[in-house]
Design an enzyme around this catalytic site. Structure first.
Site, PDB file in Angstrom:
ATOM      1  N   LEU A 259       0.816  -1.219   0.000  1.00 25.02           N
ATOM      2  CA  LEU A 259       0.000   0.000   0.000  1.00 25.02           C
ATOM      3  C   LEU A 259       0.853   1.275   0.000  1.00 25.02           C
ATOM      4  O   LEU A 259       1.639   1.495   0.923  1.00 25.02           O
ATOM      5  CB  LEU A 259      -0.929   0.015   1.223  1.00 25.02           C
ATOM      6  CG  LEU A 259      -1.867   1.227   1.309  1.00 25.02           C
ATOM      7  CD1 LEU A 259      -2.873   1.232   0.185  1.00 25.02           C
ATOM      8  CD2 LEU A 259      -2.548   1.276   2.664  1.00 25.02           C
ATOM      9  N   ASP A 260       0.683   2.104  -1.028  1.00 25.53           N
ATOM     10  CA  ASP A 260       1.369   3.397  -1.130  1.00 25.53           C
ATOM     11  C   ASP A 260       2.893   3.264  -1.160  1.00 25.53           C
ATOM     12  O   ASP A 260       3.614   4.215  -0.849  1.00 25.53           O
ATOM     13  CB  ASP A 260       0.939   4.339   0.010  1.00 25.53           C
ATOM     14  CG  ASP A 260      -0.551   4.644  -0.023  1.00 25.53           C
ATOM     15  OD1 ASP A 260      -1.139   4.571  -1.112  1.00 25.53           O
ATOM     16  OD2 ASP A 260      -1.124   4.937   1.034  1.00 25.53           O
ATOM     17  N   GLU A 261       3.372   2.086  -1.525  1.00 25.07           N
ATOM     18  CA  GLU A 261       4.821   1.852  -1.555  1.00 25.07           C
ATOM     19  C   GLU A 261       5.343   1.646  -2.971  1.00 25.07           C
ATOM     20  O   GLU A 261       6.519   1.348  -3.158  1.00 25.07           O
ATOM     21  CB  GLU A 261       5.175   0.615  -0.705  1.00 25.07           C
ATOM     22  CG  GLU A 261       4.914   0.738   0.778  1.00 25.07           C
ATOM     23  CD  GLU A 261       5.998   1.537   1.503  1.00 25.07           C
ATOM     24  OE1 GLU A 261       6.899   2.089   0.830  1.00 25.07           O
ATOM     25  OE2 GLU A 261       5.924   1.605   2.745  1.00 25.07           O
TER      26      GLU A 261
END
Lengths: 300, 300, 300, 300
Positions: free
Chosen positions: C243-245
Site C-alpha cells: 500500500l502506497d509503496e
C-alpha cells in the site's frame, strides 16, 4: 448543475448570515486599533480575523481589515454604519463594511482560450468561490456550450477595434442589467476603452500571461522564448488605463528550459494563468485586497 | 584552508583522470549520434552521460554533449582530437573536447556586497565547485580579509567611470598572468568596456538582481518595490555588450508581499542571488552550457 | 465534444505517423550507444531525442530512450523489431519499440471526488494528452453526466469490501473488452486485490494525497493537520501490492500555515493532486517512465 | 569581526529602544482585541504590527501578538507588566511582554557538518539575526577556527553515548554561565537526554534533514534515495522528548530526480537545511512562534 451551485450559495449564505468585514484606511496614528475593536465589541461583534499594515511607521497610511461574527447582523447593518461615522471622522478614515451573505455578482469576459474560464467555473461549482457568476460575455462562441450547460447566461458579442464603442455599450448595458460587482477578464483579448475602465475602478481583474513588468503587451510567450528565460509567469492585476500597469494582485512562475518551444511555454503557462487568476478572484471576493498607490495590500 | 582545498582539487583530479567531455553543434541531419558514439567506442571511451537538443526537427541546429570515461585519457588527447577531424568535417561541426582533470581557473570580481562571493567560496571549500579560484579582484577592500584567509590572492583596484581604461588594463594583465578561464562578476557593480567584454565571449558570468528582462539596469529592488510585484528574482547570464541582455543561464524567484520594504526585498534577494549564481557557475565549470542565438542550452 | 477529441487524435496520428521510440535497459558496458544509434541510422531513423542513465558507472544497469523519426515507420515495425534481436542478444537487453501513432487506451477509475478526473478530461480535450480515454469506471454516479457529455462510456459499478471479487470481475471484463493499456486511479478510494494489481504491472497509476512516504494510508490531510506540517503534498505512483509503496513517478507540494484547517488542506491539496497526476499520466503515455528496483527513471 | 557585529547589535538596540512585543493566548471570547489594544493605547504604545489566530471559532483558544512602539519603554516595563495583570486575569491569559532591545543570547551546537552553522554566522554578521551568539559548543574541532575568527567562544566537548551524562553537565554549566536563552542544534548529531530537553521547553531548535514526518531518525537521505522520492526536504522544529516529533516551525523542499545519488541528495539538501533553519531561528528571535498542542503558530 445550476441547481447544485444555487444550493452551495444558499448554504454559504446560511453559514455566513452573521459574518461581516470592515476595511479601513487612514493616516497612521495611535489608537486606531483600540477605537475600532472597541466599537465592534460594543456592537456585539466577535473579531475572528484581523490584519493590519502600515506603509511607514511615521506619517504613513494605516490599513486594517477585520472579519467578525455578529448575531443578527443583517438587521444591524444600517446602525453599524451610522454609528461608525464618529470614529471614521475622528481618524479621517476611508472605510467600508461588507457582509459575507451579500454575495457579489461576477461577469466573466472570455475569448477563444477557455482554460481560465474553466478553472473559475470549476472552483465555483466546487463551492470554493463565493460569488454569483451572473453571466459570461464573449466575442467568440467557443464557451457557449459549457457555460450554458451550467445554467449561466452566455452573451455572444462579436468585437473588433472598429466597433469597440458599440460593443462596449452592449456590454455596459448587460453589466447594469445584471447588477455586476466584479468583471473578470479570463483571457479576453480585447482592449477596453478608458471610459469603460474608469467606470469600474479596482473592479476589473485581468490575467496577463507573463511575470509583469516583463513582457508587457502582446505575445509574451513568443518574446519569453526568444529572450531565453528560464522561468515563465503569469500576473493578475486590476485593470487601469495604463496597459498591464495596474496594481498586481498575484503572480506565480513555472520553470522552463531550452527544450521548450514557444508553444510549450503556452501550454505550461496555462496552468499558472489558471491558478494565479483564481487566487486573485478569490481574494477579491473575500474583500482581502486594498489598492494603495498602484500597489496592493493582500490580507490573506 | 588553501591546503584543504588543494587537497580537494588533487583528489578530484585523481578521481577524474579518465573523464572527458565532447561538445558538438552542427546542422541537424541523420547519423550524427551514430557517428560520434561509434568514434568514442572505437577509441575505448565509455559514454557515461549524453544529452542532445535540436532547435528544430527539420533544418535546425543539433547539439550534443557526451561525458565519457577513457583509460589513460591524458595520453590520448592529441590523438582523439586529430582523429575526430574527419567526422567534424563530414557534419560541419563546431566541437570541443574538454578534460575534467584540467581544472578551470576562475577570477571573481566583487564590490562591497559580499554574499555572492561568500557563497562561491563556501561551495568551493566544500568541494562542490571544481575550479581553481585563482584570484579575487575588487574595487573595495571589504573582501580582503576573508579572501586572503583562504589563501587566495586579493587584488584591490579602485575603480570609477573616469579611470575605467586604466583599471581594465590592470585587470586584463592579472587575468593574463593567472591564465584565467572564467570571470565571475559576483555583484561587481562596475560596467565593463566593450573591448573587455568582446575579449571574453561566453566567459564572463554576471548575476543580476531581478528576473530579467524585468528591471534591466540599476536599482531593481527599488523598482520592484514601487511596481508592487509579488515575486522578486535573480538572473545569472553571460555578459555581452547589451546591458543585462546576454544569454540567461539560470533564474529563480522568491515570493514577497506588501509588508516587505525595498530593504526587505534586498535581504530576501540575497539568498536567490547566491544560489542562482552558484548554479550557473557550477554548470559552466562542468561544460554544460552552450550558447546559441543569445539563448543557452543547459545540459544539466 | 467526442468528435473534437477524435479530431485531435486523428491529427496527432497524422503528425506522428513516422514517430517511434525505443526503450532499452541492460547491464552497463561500452558500446551500447554506438550499437543502437548505428542500428537506427542504418534503418533510416533520425534520432530526435535521446536520454540515458546508468545506475552505477561500473557494473550497474544502463537505460536509454530514443525518440526517432523514420519514413513509412508503420510498414517497417516488424522488420525493425526482428533485426534488433541481434543487438539485444549481444548486450542482454530488455527492450521495446513503441509507436506514437498507436495511441494508448486508458481507463479512469474514480469515486466521488472529481477534481482529478476533471483535470485529466480537461488536458485530454485540450489535445495535451495523447490517449484514447476509452471508459470511466466509478462506484458512484457523480461523474456520470460530465463523462457522458464528452462522449465517453461511463460504467457504474457499486463497490464495497464484501463484494470486491465480483466488482473486480466486472472491471476486468471491461478492461479486456476495451483493450485497455493504462488504468488511472483518479481518487478511486477502493483497495484493489493482489490479483488485480499483479495482472497490470506498472500499468496502474494512483494519486496519493500526501508527499509519500509521509502519511501512508487513510486520511492523510487530517494527519498532516494534526502533525502541524508546513507543506502538504501529493504523490503519483505505480500501484503495487504494498500500500502506497509503489514506484513514485512525480510529487509536488504546496505551502500551508497554522490558519489552514484540515478542510483547507484538502482544498489546497486538490490543486496539487490534479497537477501531479496529470504530469505522471502524460509521461507514462509518452513512454518516458522506466521502473527499476521500485524507483522510477523519468526521461522528461 | 566581533567588533563589527557588536556595532550591529548596538545600532539595533538603539533603533529598537522603544520596541516591545506582547504575546497572549487565552480561551476565545469577545472583547479580547478591544481590551488589549485599549490597554496599549492608554499606555502610550502605538501598535505597528498585530496578528491573531483562533483554533476554533467557538470554544477554542485565541492567540494574539502585538508589536508596538512606546516612548521610554525601558522605564515602563515593570509598570506595563503590573498593570496588565488585571486584563490577564479577566480573560485567563497566558501572556508575556518582550523587549526588542533585550537581545537574546544564543548557543549553537554543531558537529562536523558546518553548513548550517556557517549560514547562521553569515546571517548574523550581515545584521539580519538580532541575537548575541554567545558561544558555540561542538564535539569536534572542525568549527573552531571559523568560530574563533569571529570572536565567538568555542567549546570543544567530545561526546559519545557512554559519557552523555558528563557531557551534558558541562554543557548545562556553560549555558548557565553564558545565560543562554536559545539553543540551536545546527546539525549536532547527538541525542539529548530527557532531562536536558525538559529543562528547555520550546527553547531548543533542531534541523532535521527530511520533510518530517517522512524519514524520522537516522540517515534520511539514504532512505529518501532508496524510496525514490522526487522531492527532498528539511524541517526545523522545537526539540521534545519524542525523536523528531516536536512542533514544526518551518519546512521546505527541493526537487531531485533519478540521476541524483544519495550523495547528491546530501549536497542538494544542505541548501534547504541552511535556509529552513535560518528562517526558524529568525522567527523565534522575533518572538513570532507560539506552540500549541504540538503545532506552531508562526506570526510572520
Amino acid at each position: 448543475m445550476k441547481t447544485r451551485i444555487e444550493g452551495h450559495l444558499r448554504s454559504f449564505q446560511e453559514n455566513n448570515r452573521n459574518r461581516g468585514r470592515l476595511l479601513v484606511s487612514c493616516p497612521d496614528q495611535p489608537g486606531i486599533v483600540a477605537a475600532v475593536s472597541n466599537f465592534l465589541y460594543e456592537k456585539g461583534a466577535n473579531i475572528v480575523e484581523s490584519s493590519q499594515h502600515s506603509t511607514n511607521p511615521e506619517g504613513g497610511t494605516f490599513f486594517i481589515r477585520f472579519e467578525f461574527e455578529c448575531e443578527n447582523l443583517n438587521e444591524k447593518e444600517a446602525l453599524l454604519e451610522h454609528d461608525f461615522l464618529a470614529i471614521a471622522e475622528r481618524f479621517s478614515m476611508d472605510w467600508k463594511f461588507t457582509y459575507a451573505y451579500k454575495v457579489k455578482k461576477t461577469a466573466i469576459f472570455v475569448s477563444k482560450e477557455l482554460h481560465c474560464l474553466l478553472e473559475l467555473l470549476w472552483e465555483w461549482q466546487s463551492g470554493d468561490f463565493t460569488t454569483d457568476i451572473a453571466l459570461v460575455i464573449s466575442n467568440h462562441e467557443d464557451a457557449k456550450d459549457i457555460v450554458e450547460s451550467m445554467g449561466i447566461p452566455f452573451h455572444y458579442i462579436p468585437a473588433s477595434k472598429e466597433i469597440r464603442k458599440e460593443v462596449e455599450e452592449k456590454q455596459l448595458q448587460l453589466l447594469e442589467d445584471y447588477d455586476i460587482d466584479l468583471i473578470v477578464l479570463a483571457r479576453y483579448m480585447q482592449i477596453l476603452t478608458p471610459d469603460f475602465v474608469t467606470a469600474h475602478p479596482n473592479r476589473i481583474i485581468n490575467i496577463h500571461h507573463s511575470f509583469l513588468p516583463a513582457f508587457i503587451g502582446a505575445r509574451p510567450y513568443e518574446r519569453a522564448y526568444k529572450r531565453g528565460v528560464k522561468l515563465i509567469g503569469a500576473t493578475s492585476h486590476y485593470v487601469t488605463n495604463d496597459l498591464d500597469e495596474g496594481p498586481i494582485i498575484e503572480q506565480d512562475i513555472e520553470r522552463v528550459n531550452h527544450r521548450d518551444s514557444a508553444d510549450d511555454l503556452k501550454k505550461i503557462g496555462r496552468l499558472i494563468e489558471r491558478t494565479v487568476l483564481a487566487r486573485a478572484v478569490k481574494w477579491h471576493l473575500e474583500d482581502r485586497v486594498i489598492v494603495h498607490e498602484n500597489r496592493t495590500i493582500v490580507f490573506n
